[in-house]
Write a protein that holds these residues in place. Structure first.
Motif, PDB file in Angstrom:
ATOM      1  N   UNK A 203       0.795  -1.288  -0.068  1.00  0.00           N
ATOM      2  CA  UNK A 203       0.057  -0.008  -0.107  1.00  0.00           C
ATOM      3  C   UNK A 203       0.683   1.172  -0.140  1.00  0.00           C
ATOM      4  N   UNK A 204       1.870   1.290   0.775  1.00  0.00           N
ATOM      5  CA  UNK A 204       2.747   2.564   0.702  1.00  0.00           C
ATOM      6  C   UNK A 204       3.305   2.472  -0.646  1.00  0.00           C
ATOM      7  N   UNK A 205       3.778   1.618  -0.999  1.00  0.00           N
ATOM      8  CA  UNK A 205       4.456   1.518  -2.725  1.00  0.00           C
ATOM      9  C   UNK A 205       3.493   2.216  -3.613  1.00  0.00           C
ATOM     10  N   UNK A 206       2.217   1.725  -3.412  1.00  0.00           N
ATOM     11  CA  UNK A 206       1.030   1.961  -4.236  1.00  0.00           C
ATOM     12  C   UNK A 206       1.001   3.668  -4.006  1.00  0.00           C
ATOM     13  N   UNK A 207       0.814   4.235  -2.866  1.00  0.00           N
ATOM     14  CA  UNK A 207       0.611   5.536  -2.332  1.00  0.00           C
ATOM     15  C   UNK A 207       1.722   6.618  -3.091  1.00  0.00           C
ATOM     16  N   UNK A 208       3.073   5.917  -2.589  1.00  0.00           N
ATOM     17  CA  UNK A 208       4.152   6.511  -3.232  1.00  0.00           C
ATOM     18  C   UNK A 208       3.982   6.665  -5.007  1.00  0.00           C
ATOM     19  N   UNK A 209       3.723   5.683  -5.529  1.00  0.00           N
ATOM     20  CA  UNK A 209       3.528   5.701  -6.805  1.00  0.00           C
ATOM     21  C   UNK A 209       2.593   6.892  -7.220  1.00  0.00           C
ATOM     22  N   UNK A 210       1.374   6.771  -6.581  1.00  0.00           N
ATOM     23  CA  UNK A 210       0.473   8.036  -7.009  1.00  0.00           C
ATOM     24  C   UNK A 210       0.920   9.290  -6.772  1.00  0.00           C
ATOM     25  N   UNK A 211       1.398   9.375  -5.464  1.00  0.00           N
ATOM     26  CA  UNK A 211       1.981  10.892  -5.455  1.00  0.00           C
ATOM     27  C   UNK A 211       2.881  11.083  -6.376  1.00  0.00           C
TER      28      UNK A 211
END
Length: 83
Positions: A5-13
């Motif tokens: 989830x943190x990797x996904x959120x970082x990608x979206x950011x």
């Protein structure tokens, strides 16, 4: 799972920052004056042309059907699925 989830959120950011760096508003512009689709559907269908109100609708396109040169879209919004 939390790591994914943190990797996904970082990608979206990162994607949001890239879009903003291009000078484009990543959240889109304002769309004032729209009506819920359910309210639009409540207008009588047999109104004369000079009495039909002009309306704006906003929502999510959930399906598209193409028949020749005609495209039919199913548009949903917060007022629910149109009948």
């Amino acid at each position: 799972m939390a790591d994914q989830e943190s990797v996904f959120e970082a990608s979206r950011s990162d994607k949001l920052r890239n879009i903003a760096a291009l000078g484009v508003d990543p959240w889109g512009g304002r769309f004032d004056g729209h009506m819920p689709i359910q309210k639009i559907l409540e207008f009588p269908a047999d109104l004369p042309d000079d009495q039909r109100p002009r309306v704006k609708a906003a929502g999510r396109i959930v399906s598209r059907r193409i028949q020749g040169k005609v495209h039919f879209l199913d548009l949903w919004d917060w007022s629910g699925q149109p009948v």
